[in-house]
Design a protein around this motif. Structure first.
Motif, mmCIF file in Angstrom:
data_model
loop_
_atom_site.group_PDB
_atom_site.id
_atom_site.type_symbol
_atom_site.label_atom_id
_atom_site.label_comp_id
_atom_site.label_asym_id
_atom_site.label_seq_id
_atom_site.Cartn_x
_atom_site.Cartn_y
_atom_site.Cartn_z
ATOM 1 N N GLY A 193 65.637 -2.474 4.348
ATOM 2 C CA GLY A 193 64.857 -3.035 4.091
ATOM 3 C C GLY A 193 64.550 -4.634 3.582
ATOM 4 N N LEU A 194 66.192 -4.959 3.522
ATOM 5 C CA LEU A 194 66.370 -6.392 3.056
ATOM 6 C C LEU A 194 65.611 -7.341 4.541
ATOM 7 C CD1 LEU A 194 69.255 -6.343 0.377
ATOM 8 C CD2 LEU A 194 66.988 -6.339 0.242
ATOM 9 N N GLN A 195 66.301 -6.621 5.788
ATOM 10 C CA GLN A 195 66.210 -7.055 6.645
ATOM 11 C C GLN A 195 64.497 -7.096 7.384
ATOM 12 O OE1 GLN A 195 69.267 -6.192 6.537
ATOM 13 N NE2 GLN A 195 69.783 -8.300 5.819
ATOM 14 N N MET A 196 64.221 -8.446 7.404
ATOM 15 C CA MET A 196 62.698 -8.503 7.516
ATOM 16 C C MET A 196 62.601 -7.608 9.129
ATOM 17 S SD MET A 196 61.529 -9.038 5.393
ATOM 18 C CE MET A 196 59.719 -9.698 5.123
ATOM 19 N N ASP A 197 63.299 -7.738 10.577
ATOM 20 C CA ASP A 197 63.394 -7.512 11.029
ATOM 21 C C ASP A 197 63.152 -5.743 11.668
ATOM 22 O OD1 ASP A 197 66.046 -7.786 10.784
ATOM 23 O OD2 ASP A 197 66.208 -8.830 12.752
ATOM 24 N N GLU A 198 63.980 -4.809 10.010
ATOM 25 C CA GLU A 198 64.281 -4.308 10.096
ATOM 26 C C GLU A 198 62.707 -2.633 10.432
ATOM 27 O OE1 GLU A 198 67.633 -2.044 7.366
ATOM 28 O OE2 GLU A 198 66.306 -2.647 6.567
ATOM 29 N N LEU A 203 60.156 7.404 2.999
ATOM 30 C CA LEU A 203 59.724 6.207 3.415
ATOM 31 C C LEU A 203 59.758 5.393 5.098
ATOM 32 C CD1 LEU A 203 60.468 6.708 0.845
ATOM 33 C CD2 LEU A 203 60.599 4.111 0.474
ATOM 34 N N ARG A 204 58.957 4.687 5.146
ATOM 35 C CA ARG A 204 59.204 4.213 6.621
ATOM 36 C C ARG A 204 58.976 2.776 6.173
ATOM 37 N NH1 ARG A 204 54.892 6.114 10.243
ATOM 38 N NH2 ARG A 204 56.915 7.278 10.706
ATOM 39 N N ILE A 205 60.178 1.966 6.170
ATOM 40 C CA ILE A 205 60.264 0.889 6.485
ATOM 41 C C ILE A 205 60.069 0.080 7.633
ATOM 42 C CG2 ILE A 205 61.833 -1.438 5.041
ATOM 43 C CD1 ILE A 205 63.884 0.880 4.596
ATOM 44 N N THR A 206 59.522 -1.036 7.129
ATOM 45 C CA THR A 206 58.923 -1.951 8.999
ATOM 46 C C THR A 206 58.342 -3.278 7.927
ATOM 47 O OG1 THR A 206 57.621 -0.237 9.130
ATOM 48 C CG2 THR A 206 57.511 -2.135 10.352
ATOM 49 N N GLY A 207 59.686 -4.477 8.270
ATOM 50 C CA GLY A 207 60.138 -5.632 7.641
ATOM 51 C C GLY A 207 59.187 -6.271 6.628
ATOM 52 N N GLY A 208 60.124 -5.540 5.732
ATOM 53 C CA GLY A 208 60.457 -5.393 4.792
ATOM 54 C C GLY A 208 59.308 -4.852 4.094
ATOM 55 N N ILE A 209 58.463 -4.125 4.418
ATOM 56 C CA ILE A 209 57.289 -3.871 3.579
ATOM 57 C C ILE A 209 57.597 -1.669 3.255
ATOM 58 C CG2 ILE A 209 54.668 -2.930 3.641
ATOM 59 C CD1 ILE A 209 54.320 -5.783 4.533
ATOM 60 N N PHE A 210 57.899 -1.563 2.300
ATOM 61 C CA PHE A 210 58.046 0.262 2.316
ATOM 62 C C PHE A 210 56.932 0.527 1.619
ATOM 63 C CE2 PHE A 210 61.351 -2.074 0.936
ATOM 64 C CZ PHE A 210 62.972 -1.472 0.766
ATOM 65 N N GLU A 211 56.382 1.629 3.167
ATOM 66 C CA GLU A 211 55.743 2.746 3.003
ATOM 67 C C GLU A 211 55.717 3.572 2.672
ATOM 68 O OE1 GLU A 211 51.646 3.857 5.684
ATOM 69 O OE2 GLU A 211 53.084 3.558 6.714
ATOM 70 N N VAL A 212 55.451 5.032 1.718
ATOM 71 C CA VAL A 212 55.332 6.170 1.144
ATOM 72 C C VAL A 212 54.964 7.020 1.894
ATOM 73 C CG1 VAL A 212 55.973 7.936 -0.769
ATOM 74 C CG2 VAL A 212 56.179 5.552 -0.937
ATOM 75 N N LEU A 213 55.815 7.662 3.116
ATOM 76 C CA LEU A 213 54.734 8.978 3.982
ATOM 77 C C LEU A 213 54.860 9.844 2.843
ATOM 78 C CD1 LEU A 213 57.011 8.134 7.263
ATOM 79 C CD2 LEU A 213 54.342 6.800 6.159
#
Length: 631
Positions: free
Chosen positions: A198-203, A222-232
């Motif tokens: 999650g430290l890379q913004m394009d990850e 968890l889904r990590i999109t552009g540094g934002i963590f969402e607990v599914l």
């Protein structure tokens, strides 16, 4: 709709400031920082000691608290004065924990209400918030001692499944310990950060975090999109962990030596010795095939001689013992995937957290389930705290690669009974955000409710800043506690706060236009935060006193009503005893002593419980006969 503009452009933190990351665990807690030279996260520890501080608080006869290793030795000798697993009580009422009350060796107060649970030690009543604050204070002092600098700001982690009340309780514990809690972070999110995820913004990644600690287990997707963590999704068991592995080893050894479990029940010292040996065996078998040792038993009865007990355990036997528990965790993984709507093949990484994941059988089972190797390169005991330190570094503005969303500079909440501030949106919440909470009336037939919105960090609204006030009217006449009023706060992307109140049973909704108030200056925000820390002790004390009074008054009211309605079913002696207990509570309410009020409330509860149950039984049997139920 009530609209209130809030200035969110508060001053950023200076780089020189030291913000620590704290993992407040059920079994162990620790504190971590980003090393100023290496720029890598490190867990703080004294030379030659562990970074882990056992989450245990012991009180001596004078009420002085000791925390950690020093407190651990009293678990067996003074169980009633030694509090462990306080995290399990955070933000909970007795009704939430009563099924597991037997797990605790100290007195958890049953007041038959939905108010927050209390722990009684001697004549003093502690909330889980106060108990957790002792642990946080110890961590703060440890960090200050090692860093030789004051530590006042922290990021604290919580399980992903913690609700609003549990998160707020964690914040309050931090405040009471003298810490400004900048952010509450989910443990799986922190663990992911520690692995550089999650430290890379394009990850874009979907990850599973498998967390098996000393007393609890949970798995999060968890889904990590552009540094934002969402607990599914999150799944687990709050009463499954490494301690249960130890317990199975002990049972195995008791059978091996033809001993009954009563032997350990009656001999706390021997029980502790067995437990330590079991822990030793578990760790040894992670890299060896067989463990052999013995325990010399002290004289337990007049008939039993001093005998050494042989303790033997092979890796094969150990794995067979714990297999049912491992299977339980794998079932949780399966459920978490199902809830998240994700299949195994979509999981990019499996992150291992918690000391118990060191057991090879656990690693192998998780790897086999997901069909790929697990990621366990970071110390599983420290991974969450290290992630919290990374988050703290981002907040301090030292990690420029990270974009931080706008945040609220001060907490927002409403006034509740006794002039208390109930926080709905804690400070430093990312925006936009929306939070709702339910409230009810405290008087029969109450037709309206005043909604007063405040901004600030103090426990009493009089010390905070009033933003708006409106009345929700037209609530249908119902008994106290029946109406359900949902108050929701929405802060949009522009930092405008919208407050709505709605009575859910009738659909009545009320709103008011409020002229926008001008935001506070950075200096005023800073002052309000400083005041909240310097007055934290007094504030929590006042809040506890107000809550105890409110609870005492409610119980008096309920008891009075109950006696009037059911006087024919209560004996003369019971009436006299109840009247005396009510009088004692009435008198206690006039004093400034929270413990006295709670003690008298508990006494009244104890006296009324037997006949309240009797009346209830009578009512049920009457109803069974098809007659009108007693009111």
């Amino acid at each position: 709709m009530a609209k209130i503009s809030i200035n969110i452009a508060t001053g950023s933190l200076q780089q020189a400031e030291m913000i620590v990351g704290i993992d407040l665990g059920t079994t162990n807690s620790l504190v971590a920082i980003i090393h100023p030279e290496t720029k890598k996260p490190v867990a703080l520890k004294e030379h030659g000691t562990s970074s882990l501080v056992p989450s245990i608080v012991h009180f001596d006869q004078y009420g002085n608290a000791t925390v950690g290793e020093e407190a651990k030795q009293y678990l067996e000798t003074e169980p009633q004065n030694t509090i462990f697993s306080a995290k399990r009580l955070m933000g909970k009422s007795f009704n939430d924990v009563k099924n597991n009350a037997g797990f605790f060796t100290y007195k958890v107060i049953d007041d038959n209400t939905d108010s927050l649970v209390k722990v009684q030690v001697g004549d003093t009543f502690y909330s889980p918030i106060e108990l957790s604050s002792f642990i946080l204070k110890e961590l703060k002092q440890r960090a200050e001692h090692i860093l030789k600098t004051p530590v006042t700001k922290a990021v604290i982690t919580v399980p992903a499944y913690f609700n609003d009340a549990q998160r707020q309780a964690t914040r309050d514990a931090g405040k009471l310990a003298g810490l400004d809690v900048l952010r509450i972070v989910n443990e799986p999110t922190a663990a992911s950060l520690a692995y550089g995820l999650g430290l890379q913004m394009d990850e874009e990644k979907t990850i599973a975090v498998y967390d098996l600690g000393g007393g609890t287990f949970d798995v999060s997707i968890l889904r990590i999109t552009g540094g934002i963590f969402e607990v599914l999704s999150t799944n687990g068991d709050t009463y499954l962990g490494g301690d249960d592995f130890d317990r199975l080893i002990i049972q195995h050894w008791l059978q091996q030596n033809n001993l009954s479990e009563d032997l350990l029940h009656n001999n706390k010292q021997l029980s502790q010795t067995f437990r330590l040996k079991a822990e030793e065996a578990k760790k040894y078998l992670s890299s060896n095939d067989e463990f052999n040792s013995s325990i010399t038993s002290p004289l337990t009865t007049h008939h039993s001689p001093i005998a050494p007990y042989a303790l033997r355990l092979t890796t094969k036997d150990f794995n067979a013992l714990i297999q049912p528990l491992i299977d339980k965790t794998i079932a949780s993984c399966s459920n978490a995937l199902k809830d998240a709507g994700v299949n195994k093949a979509e999981i990019d990484t499996i992150v291992m957290v918690g000391g118990s994941t060191r057991v090879p059988a656990v690693k192998n089972a998780v790897s086999a389930f997901f069909g790929k190797p697990v990621n366990d390169m970071v110390n599983p005991d420290e991974v969450v705290a290290l992630g919290a330190a990374i988050q703290a570094d981002i907040l301090a503005g030292n990690n420029k690669d990270f974009l931080l969303l706008d945040i609220t500079p001060l907490s927002l909440g409403i006034e509740t009974m006794g002039g208390l501030m109930d926080v709905l949106i804690p400070r430093n919440s990312k925006i936009p955000t929306k939070v709702g909470r339910q409230y009810t009336t405290h008087k029969d037939g109450q037709g309206s409710m005043r909604i007063s919105v405040f901004q600030g960090e103090r426990d009493l609204v009089k010390d905070n800043r009033r933003l708006a006030e409106f009345n929700l009217t037209g609530i249908p006449g119902m008994p106290a506690g029946m109406p359900k009023v949902e108050v929701s706060f929405l802060i949009n992307a522009d930092g405008i706060l919208v407050v709505t109140a709605k009575e859910l049973r009738s659909g009545v909704q009320q709103s008011i236009e409020v002229k926008p108030q001008y935001g506070l200056t950075d200096g005023q925000v800073e002052q309000m935060l400083m005041d909240s820390i310097t007055h934290a002790k007094d504030d929590i004390k006042t809040r506890a006193l107000v809550e105890a009074r409110t609870e005492g008054e409610q119980i008096l009211g309920v008891t009075e009503k109950f006696l009037t309605k059911n006087s024919s079913l209560i004996t003369h002696e019971e009436m006299l005893n109840t009247a005396a207990a009510m009088q004692a509570l009435q008198l206690a309410l006039t004093m400034e002593d929270k413990n006295l009020i709670q003690a008298k409330t508990e006494e009244l509860n104890e006296i009324t419980r037997p006949f309240a149950e009797r009346v209830m039984d009578a009512a049920i049997s009457t109803a069974m006969k098809g007659q009108k139920i007693l009111e």
